[in-house]
Design a protein around this motif. Structure first.
Motif, PDB file in Angstrom:
ATOM      1  N   ASP A  36       0.852  -8.311 -35.569  1.00 33.95           N
ATOM      2  CA  ASP A  36      -0.300  -7.700 -34.891  1.00 33.95           C
ATOM      3  C   ASP A  36      -1.603  -8.017 -35.630  1.00 33.95           C
ATOM      4  N   LYS A  37      -1.610  -7.850 -36.932  1.00 26.26           N
ATOM      5  CA  LYS A  37      -2.824  -8.117 -37.724  1.00 26.26           C
ATOM      6  C   LYS A  37      -3.209  -9.588 -37.674  1.00 26.26           C
ATOM      7  N   ARG A  38      -2.204 -10.461 -37.754  1.00 24.11           N
ATOM      8  CA  ARG A  38      -2.501 -11.900 -37.728  1.00 24.11           C
ATOM      9  C   ARG A  38      -2.988 -12.332 -36.345  1.00 24.11           C
ATOM     10  N   ILE A  39      -2.473 -11.703 -35.305  1.00 21.84           N
ATOM     11  CA  ILE A  39      -2.965 -11.994 -33.951  1.00 21.84           C
ATOM     12  C   ILE A  39      -4.398 -11.488 -33.802  1.00 21.84           C
ATOM     13  N   CYS A  40      -4.689 -10.339 -34.373  1.00 27.29           N
ATOM     14  CA  CYS A  40      -6.047  -9.794 -34.317  1.00 27.29           C
ATOM     15  C   CYS A  40      -7.041 -10.796 -34.908  1.00 27.29           C
ATOM     16  N   THR A  41      -6.663 -11.415 -35.998  1.00 21.08           N
ATOM     17  CA  THR A  41      -7.517 -12.435 -36.613  1.00 21.08           C
ATOM     18  C   THR A  41      -7.712 -13.607 -35.656  1.00 21.08           C
ATOM     19  N   ALA A  42      -6.612 -14.081 -35.077  1.00 18.87           N
ATOM     20  CA  ALA A  42      -6.705 -15.202 -34.129  1.00 18.87           C
ATOM     21  C   ALA A  42      -7.568 -14.829 -32.925  1.00 18.87           C
ATOM     22  N   GLU A  43      -7.411 -13.592 -32.439  1.00 21.61           N
ATOM     23  CA  GLU A  43      -8.224 -13.120 -31.311  1.00 21.61           C
ATOM     24  C   GLU A  43      -9.705 -13.123 -31.666  1.00 21.61           C
ATOM     25  N   ALA A  44     -10.017 -12.531 -32.808  1.00 19.97           N
ATOM     26  CA  ALA A  44     -11.421 -12.426 -33.220  1.00 19.97           C
ATOM     27  C   ALA A  44     -12.044 -13.809 -33.379  1.00 19.97           C
ATOM     28  N   LYS A  45     -11.290 -14.738 -33.925  1.00 17.90           N
ATOM     29  CA  LYS A  45     -11.811 -16.108 -34.084  1.00 17.90           C
ATOM     30  C   LYS A  45     -11.996 -16.773 -32.724  1.00 17.90           C
ATOM     31  N   ALA A  46     -11.003 -16.628 -31.837  1.00 16.02           N
ATOM     32  CA  ALA A  46     -11.092 -17.241 -30.506  1.00 16.02           C
ATOM     33  C   ALA A  46     -12.240 -16.642 -29.692  1.00 16.02           C
ATOM     34  N   LEU A  47     -12.523 -15.369 -29.919  1.00 10.34           N
ATOM     35  CA  LEU A  47     -13.584 -14.685 -29.176  1.00 10.34           C
ATOM     36  C   LEU A  47     -14.957 -14.819 -29.825  1.00 10.34           C
ATOM     37  N   GLY A  48     -15.007 -15.431 -31.006  1.00 16.01           N
ATOM     38  CA  GLY A  48     -16.279 -15.653 -31.678  1.00 16.01           C
ATOM     39  C   GLY A  48     -16.870 -14.417 -32.348  1.00 16.01           C
ATOM     40  N   LEU A 102      -1.982 -17.533 -37.062  1.00 16.22           N
ATOM     41  CA  LEU A 102      -0.973 -17.757 -36.036  1.00 16.22           C
ATOM     42  C   LEU A 102      -1.562 -18.617 -34.933  1.00 16.22           C
ATOM     43  N   GLU A 103      -0.732 -19.508 -34.389  1.00 13.40           N
ATOM     44  CA  GLU A 103      -1.167 -20.273 -33.233  1.00 13.40           C
ATOM     45  C   GLU A 103      -0.922 -19.440 -31.992  1.00 13.40           C
ATOM     46  N   VAL A 104      -1.971 -19.192 -31.244  1.00  9.85           N
ATOM     47  CA  VAL A 104      -1.875 -18.319 -30.076  1.00  9.85           C
ATOM     48  C   VAL A 104      -2.560 -18.989 -28.891  1.00  9.85           C
ATOM     49  N   ASP A 105      -1.888 -18.957 -27.751  1.00  7.44           N
ATOM     50  CA  ASP A 105      -2.501 -19.387 -26.498  1.00  7.44           C
ATOM     51  C   ASP A 105      -2.911 -18.140 -25.740  1.00  7.44           C
TER      52      ASP A 105
END
Length: 183
Positions: free
Chosen positions: A131-143, A156-159
């Motif tokens: 969950d925490k690692r996805i949160c990081t990926a989300e925040a980066k993808a969302l700018g 994490l690699e997330v689509d």
């Protein structure tokens, strides 16, 4: 007469301070999470808690987690169906909200066979890490990521799909059915 209730599509009086398992329905959870935007809505595109939950469960599955852990990953934010998502830094200072989240979370876990056990404690740590690692990926993808955010380790690699609410709700319910069939 108590006013400590909300109404859901399936339950006219849902007492959030004393939630009953028989009042918790996956359809209400999917409905609410699909319409609840991550990060308090402070992002450039719509991204729901339902989509986030689906991604958590799919990554756990991809990592080889058992079906019960994947199921718990899907439901890890289910209490936010009844007390909508509050960004973590704000949630930490809202002690009353923490108590309500805990009660809701406990009732949901019991309802879906995820009651506290020694096994579950270890698995929740795995879910929390993803969950925490996805949160990081989300925040980066969302700018919205910046160097003040907590370092959560390896990325994490997330689509992301950026699903509209109706699609997120449908996909959440389909993921729920797929996992329940494996339990």
């Amino acid at each position: 007469m108590s006013t400590d209730f909300i109404s859901t599509p399936t339950v006219p009086l849902f007492y959030f301070l004393d939630p009953r398992q028989e009042d918790i329905h996956i359809e209400d959870i999917a409905c609410a999470l699909s319409k609840t935007c991550r990060f308090g809505g402070l992002i450039p595109v719509y991204y729901s808690v339902a989509e986030h939950s689906i991604i958590v469960s799919k990554i756990l599955e991809r990592q080889g987690a058992d079906a019960l852990t994947v199921f718990a990953g899907l439901l890890h934010d289910a209490e936010e169906a009844y007390l909508p998502d509050i960004p973590s830094p704000i949630k930490k200072v809202m002690k009353e909200a923490e108590v309500i989240y805990f009660k809701l979370n406990r009732a949901i876990r019991k309802k879906y066979g995820l009651a506290e056990t020694r096994w579950l404690h270890a698995e929740w740590e795995t879910i929390e890490n993803v969950d925490k690692r996805i949160c990081t990926a989300e925040a980066k993808a969302l700018g919205i990521w910046n160097d003040q955010w907590e370092d959560t380790g390896e990325s994490l690699e997330v689509d992301f799909w950026w699903l509209p609410p109706a699609d997120a709700e449908d996909m959440f319910l389909k993921q729920y059915a797929l996992i329940r069939d494996k339990l």
